[in-house]
Design a protein around this motif. Structure first.
Motif, PDB file in Angstrom:
ATOM      1  N   LEU A 271      -7.171  -0.523  11.737  1.00  0.00           N
ATOM      2  CA  LEU A 271      -6.797  -1.255  12.148  1.00  0.00           C
ATOM      3  C   LEU A 271      -4.981  -1.428  11.621  1.00  0.00           C
ATOM      4  CD1 LEU A 271      -7.785  -4.924  12.421  1.00  0.00           C
ATOM      5  CD2 LEU A 271      -5.365  -4.333  11.160  1.00  0.00           C
ATOM      6  N   ILE A 272      -4.602  -1.517  10.271  1.00  0.00           N
ATOM      7  CA  ILE A 272      -3.154  -1.155  10.459  1.00  0.00           C
ATOM      8  C   ILE A 272      -2.503  -0.045  10.889  1.00  0.00           C
ATOM      9  CG2 ILE A 272      -1.203  -0.666   8.270  1.00  0.00           C
ATOM     10  CD1 ILE A 272      -3.190  -2.467   6.951  1.00  0.00           C
ATOM     11  N   ALA A 273      -3.384   1.403  10.991  1.00  0.00           N
ATOM     12  CA  ALA A 273      -3.557   2.243  11.231  1.00  0.00           C
ATOM     13  C   ALA A 273      -2.783   2.377  13.118  1.00  0.00           C
ATOM     14  CB  ALA A 273      -3.657   3.240  11.071  1.00  0.00           C
ATOM     15  N   THR A 274      -3.024   1.939  13.518  1.00  0.00           N
ATOM     16  CA  THR A 274      -3.465   1.774  15.199  1.00  0.00           C
ATOM     17  C   THR A 274      -2.865   0.757  15.274  1.00  0.00           C
ATOM     18  OG1 THR A 274      -5.546   0.637  15.217  1.00  0.00           O
ATOM     19  CG2 THR A 274      -6.030   3.063  15.296  1.00  0.00           C
ATOM     20  N   ASN A 275      -2.296   0.059  14.996  1.00  0.00           N
ATOM     21  CA  ASN A 275      -2.121  -1.711  15.431  1.00  0.00           C
ATOM     22  C   ASN A 275      -0.448  -1.877  14.634  1.00  0.00           C
ATOM     23  OD1 ASN A 275      -3.541  -3.206  16.862  1.00  0.00           O
ATOM     24  ND2 ASN A 275      -5.275  -2.064  15.424  1.00  0.00           N
ATOM     25  N   ALA A 276      -0.632  -2.131  13.784  1.00  0.00           N
ATOM     26  CA  ALA A 276       0.665  -1.918  13.229  1.00  0.00           C
ATOM     27  C   ALA A 276       2.255  -1.450  13.348  1.00  0.00           C
ATOM     28  CB  ALA A 276       1.116  -1.925  11.678  1.00  0.00           C
ATOM     29  N   ASP A 277       3.373  -1.606  13.861  1.00  0.00           N
ATOM     30  CA  ASP A 277       4.621  -0.945  14.172  1.00  0.00           C
ATOM     31  C   ASP A 277       5.179  -1.490  12.567  1.00  0.00           C
ATOM     32  OD1 ASP A 277       4.003  -0.151  16.727  1.00  0.00           O
ATOM     33  OD2 ASP A 277       4.315  -2.716  17.432  1.00  0.00           O
ATOM     34  N   ILE A 278       5.045  -2.064  12.277  1.00  0.00           N
ATOM     35  CA  ILE A 278       5.720  -2.550  10.195  1.00  0.00           C
ATOM     36  C   ILE A 278       5.141  -3.342   9.676  1.00  0.00           C
ATOM     37  CG2 ILE A 278       6.805  -4.807  11.511  1.00  0.00           C
ATOM     38  CD1 ILE A 278       9.709  -4.071   9.444  1.00  0.00           C
ATOM     39  N   ALA A 279       4.693  -3.048   8.644  1.00  0.00           N
ATOM     40  CA  ALA A 279       3.705  -3.789   7.924  1.00  0.00           C
ATOM     41  C   ALA A 279       4.924  -4.756   6.460  1.00  0.00           C
ATOM     42  CB  ALA A 279       2.469  -3.580   7.044  1.00  0.00           C
ATOM     43  N   PHE A 280       4.588  -5.492   6.119  1.00  0.00           N
ATOM     44  CA  PHE A 280       5.296  -6.595   5.333  1.00  0.00           C
ATOM     45  C   PHE A 280       4.386  -7.025   3.525  1.00  0.00           C
ATOM     46  CE2 PHE A 280       7.133  -7.844   8.785  1.00  0.00           C
ATOM     47  CZ  PHE A 280       8.585  -7.869   8.953  1.00  0.00           C
ATOM     48  N   ALA A 281       4.733  -6.763   2.568  1.00  0.00           N
ATOM     49  CA  ALA A 281       3.640  -6.333   1.411  1.00  0.00           C
ATOM     50  C   ALA A 281       3.856  -6.379   0.253  1.00  0.00           C
ATOM     51  CB  ALA A 281       2.529  -5.106   1.566  1.00  0.00           C
ATOM     52  N   MET A 282       3.263  -6.306  -0.534  1.00  0.00           N
ATOM     53  CA  MET A 282       4.259  -5.685  -2.086  1.00  0.00           C
ATOM     54  C   MET A 282       2.349  -5.430  -2.571  1.00  0.00           C
ATOM     55  SD  MET A 282       4.054  -8.636  -4.097  1.00  0.00           S
ATOM     56  CE  MET A 282       4.697 -10.237  -2.772  1.00  0.00           C
ATOM     57  N   GLY A 283       2.810  -4.859  -3.794  1.00  0.00           N
ATOM     58  CA  GLY A 283       1.324  -3.690  -4.932  1.00  0.00           C
ATOM     59  C   GLY A 283       0.791  -2.745  -3.978  1.00  0.00           C
ATOM     60  N   THR A 284      -0.411  -2.562  -4.436  1.00  0.00           N
ATOM     61  CA  THR A 284      -1.723  -1.567  -3.954  1.00  0.00           C
ATOM     62  C   THR A 284      -0.842  -1.806  -2.003  1.00  0.00           C
ATOM     63  OG1 THR A 284      -2.633  -1.410  -5.697  1.00  0.00           O
ATOM     64  CG2 THR A 284      -3.379  -0.626  -3.556  1.00  0.00           C
ATOM     65  N   ALA A 285      -1.428  -2.586  -1.794  1.00  0.00           N
ATOM     66  CA  ALA A 285      -1.290  -2.971  -0.456  1.00  0.00           C
ATOM     67  C   ALA A 285      -0.151  -2.400   0.601  1.00  0.00           C
ATOM     68  CB  ALA A 285      -1.454  -4.638   0.083  1.00  0.00           C
ATOM     69  N   ALA A 286       1.640  -2.161  -0.106  1.00  0.00           N
ATOM     70  CA  ALA A 286       2.536  -1.422   0.018  1.00  0.00           C
ATOM     71  C   ALA A 286       2.089   0.020   0.443  1.00  0.00           C
ATOM     72  CB  ALA A 286       4.112  -2.367   0.114  1.00  0.00           C
ATOM     73  N   LEU A 287       1.309  -0.001  -0.248  1.00  0.00           N
ATOM     74  CA  LEU A 287       1.202   1.392  -1.236  1.00  0.00           C
ATOM     75  C   LEU A 287       1.155   2.499   0.076  1.00  0.00           C
ATOM     76  CD1 LEU A 287       0.798   1.853  -5.194  1.00  0.00           C
ATOM     77  CD2 LEU A 287       2.652   2.495  -3.647  1.00  0.00           C
ATOM     78  N   GLU A 288      -0.513   1.494   0.820  1.00  0.00           N
ATOM     79  CA  GLU A 288      -2.005   1.611   1.545  1.00  0.00           C
ATOM     80  C   GLU A 288      -0.396   2.158   2.944  1.00  0.00           C
ATOM     81  OE1 GLU A 288      -6.170   0.735  -0.754  1.00  0.00           O
ATOM     82  OE2 GLU A 288      -4.593  -1.051   0.805  1.00  0.00           O
ATOM     83  N   THR A 289      -0.271   1.083   3.348  1.00  0.00           N
ATOM     84  CA  THR A 289       0.753   0.853   4.734  1.00  0.00           C
ATOM     85  C   THR A 289       2.068   1.855   4.993  1.00  0.00           C
ATOM     86  OG1 THR A 289       2.076  -0.862   4.109  1.00  0.00           O
ATOM     87  CG2 THR A 289       0.360  -1.735   5.521  1.00  0.00           C
ATOM     88  N   SER A 290       2.233   2.144   3.210  1.00  0.00           N
ATOM     89  CA  SER A 290       3.246   3.446   3.331  1.00  0.00           C
ATOM     90  C   SER A 290       3.163   4.502   3.833  1.00  0.00           C
ATOM     91  CB  SER A 290       4.413   3.005   1.990  1.00  0.00           C
ATOM     92  OG  SER A 290       4.899   2.189   1.795  1.00  0.00           O
ATOM     93  N   ALA A 291       1.538   4.866   3.149  1.00  0.00           N
ATOM     94  CA  ALA A 291       1.050   6.209   3.268  1.00  0.00           C
ATOM     95  C   ALA A 291       0.976   6.477   4.015  1.00  0.00           C
ATOM     96  CB  ALA A 291      -0.087   6.151   2.141  1.00  0.00           C
ATOM     97  N   LEU A 292      -0.125   5.374   4.779  1.00  0.00           N
ATOM     98  CA  LEU A 292      -0.136   5.488   6.217  1.00  0.00           C
ATOM     99  C   LEU A 292       1.241   6.189   7.442  1.00  0.00           C
ATOM    100  CD1 LEU A 292      -2.544   2.579   6.868  1.00  0.00           C
ATOM    101  CD2 LEU A 292      -3.280   5.535   6.889  1.00  0.00           C
ATOM    102  N   GLY A 293       2.441   5.722   6.946  1.00  0.00           N
ATOM    103  CA  GLY A 293       3.407   5.606   8.362  1.00  0.00           C
ATOM    104  C   GLY A 293       3.981   5.156   8.488  1.00  0.00           C
ATOM    105  N   ILE A 294       3.723   4.213   8.146  1.00  0.00           N
ATOM    106  CA  ILE A 294       3.927   2.389   8.873  1.00  0.00           C
ATOM    107  C   ILE A 294       5.005   1.839   7.755  1.00  0.00           C
ATOM    108  CG2 ILE A 294       3.150  -0.290   9.354  1.00  0.00           C
ATOM    109  CD1 ILE A 294       1.430   2.159  10.615  1.00  0.00           C
ATOM    110  N   PRO A 295       6.550   1.874   8.481  1.00  0.00           N
ATOM    111  CA  PRO A 295       7.433   1.562   8.257  1.00  0.00           C
ATOM    112  C   PRO A 295       7.326   0.234   7.272  1.00  0.00           C
ATOM    113  CG  PRO A 295       8.084   1.744  10.545  1.00  0.00           C
ATOM    114  CD  PRO A 295       6.612   1.773   9.898  1.00  0.00           C
ATOM    115  N   THR A 296       6.937  -0.022   6.312  1.00  0.00           N
ATOM    116  CA  THR A 296       7.083  -1.125   4.975  1.00  0.00           C
ATOM    117  C   THR A 296       8.333  -1.793   4.077  1.00  0.00           C
ATOM    118  OG1 THR A 296       5.248   0.190   4.833  1.00  0.00           O
ATOM    119  CG2 THR A 296       4.990  -1.923   2.996  1.00  0.00           C
TER     120      THR A 296
END
Length: 416
Positions: A271-296
């Motif tokens: 869902l994040i990879a196909t929908n997010a233009d920017i993610a707000f997260a911390m911890g492991t969640a921030a690692l996952e969104t960044s690894a997907l190439g979502i500006p975090t």
């Protein structure tokens, strides 16, 4: 006596970053040929998420310690004062504690501890010294012994700095960063956002005490836009005890959002990879969104409301592997407003996408983290039996009385 090479100790409470971290680490160590055993609670949350069938399980409960013979014992710092209530004091193994939350090595009084910390760390020190001196002393002594024996590492600079601010003379310079999970999804560097497109903001994380105020602050900032709901689409992936608090904030500030709750990890990432233009997260969640190439954006941590002048910071600009920082009085000196974030996303999405994924690839790869675990475990000189003797103490009366009341309440609740 149970014999193993790596013993991973953490009695799980709920599905969270710590539980998933140990599950992934156990898998990776076992994949490398190590004999791995996990000490988990009767909930078996960690063990249920382990893929490698060679990993063994031992169910433990506080007050009924098991006798272990292990080459290395790896534990989270949250159990620095009570690990001997789960693992028998005569057990064998070199001990390594991993601090994966800034407050793990500090005693927090029941119910009010987080609020006191939010007021100020010196207030927490004063309360603990007056009411909970035994709890305070045992942790300070334990930390001193662990650091002296190279048996204590922090996941990031925020953990190290918080402990140094609380304990005078304590300095920790050894880091083992949290690893990013291995992802099988494509990254999204080639996405672009035109001037008139609605921008999708995605919050990813548990709705708990120290995370929800960052989300509420984001909601307030979105609400400051005229026609905000037509400019920004907000998606919230995660759940927790503060869900109703977040819902009240959405209603109060008239911000529309899709609250999707907790999703299976793969489903959430798709869902994040196909929908997010920017993610707000911390911890492991921030690692996952960044690894997907979502500006975090590295979401701020706080146990109370955040002031209106706080500015947002890109996760890839963090230092000392920081996965989250508690808001301080000068947190707004540098950073971006919502308006500036929108401009950057429209003008330079590919730049921020590449910087996000590159940062994680360089600093948080699983194989890099496992090598650090192997290194620090091998260089620890802290024998478990010696440490268990160091941390023997009598819990303060207030602690024992509150635990007695809680147990009595639970019994009466079950009867009724």
């Amino acid at each position: 006596m149970i014999n193993t090479e790596y013993l991973l100790f953490y009695p799980s409470v709920e599905v969270g970053g710590a539980e998933m971290l140990f599950a992934r680490l156990a898998d990776e160590l076992a994949n490398l040929g190590h004999k791995v055993t996990v000490l988990d609670s009767e909930k078996k949350i960690i063990f249920k998420h382990i893929q490698n069938e060679a990993v063994e399980l031992i169910v433990v409960s506080e007050g009924d310690p098991v006798l272990i013979k292990s080459k290395y014992i790896l534990a989270f710092a949250s159990h620095i004062a009570n690990i001997a209530r789960y693992i028998h004091k005569d057990s064998l193994g070199r001990l390594l504690f991993w601090n994966v939350h800034p407050l793990n090595g500090i005693y927090l009084p029941p119910i009010i501890g987080e609020k006191i910390f939010h007021i100020g760390i010196n207030w927490l020190k004063s309360v603990n010294r007056f009411f909970f001196q035994e709890e305070d002393d045992v942790r300070k002594v334990a930390l001193a012994y662990l650091i002296k024996n190279r048996a204590f590492v922090c996941m990031d600079g925020e953990c190290s700095d918080t402990l140094s601010r609380y304990y005078a003379g304590i300095r920790i310079g050894d880091y083992v960063p949290v690893p990013v999970p291995k992802l099988s999804l494509d990254v999204t560097h080639d996405r672009s956002i035109s001037l008139n497109d609605t921008v999708t903001f995605l919050w990813y994380g548990r709705l708990c005490d120290f995370k929800c105020y960052g989300l509420i602050y984001l909601i307030k900032r979105i609400a400051s836009f005229k026609n905000a709901n037509s400019l920004i689409k907000l998606i919230i992936v995660g759940d927790g005890p503060y869900r109703k608090t977040v819902q009240k904030a959405l209603k109060k500030f008239n911000v529309e959002a899709s609250l999707l709750g907790t999703l299976p990890n793969k489903e959430a990432l798709e869902l994040i990879a196909t929908n997010a233009d920017i993610a707000f997260a911390m911890g492991t969640a921030a690692l996952e969104t960044s690894a997907l190439g979502i500006p975090t954006i590295l979401a701020p941590a706080s146990f109370g409301p955040i002031k209106n002048n706080y500015r947002f910071n890109w996760f890839y600009n963090t230092t000392h592997y920081n996965l989250g920082s508690f808001v301080k009085s000068n947190s707004n000196v540098e950073g971006l407003t919502i308006e500036e974030l929108l401009f950057e996303l429209r003008a330079n999405f590919a730049k921020h996408s590449n910087l996000s994924s590159s940062y994680v690839e360089k600093n948080h790869r699983m194989d890099h983290v496992v090598k650090l675990i192997e290194y620090f475990a091998a260089h620890s000189t802290m024998d478990f039996s010696n440490f268990a003797n160091i941390t023997q103490y009598k819990r303060p009366f207030l602690n024992r009385f509150s635990k007695y009341c809680i147990n009595k309440f639970n019994v009466l609740t079950k009867i009724n």
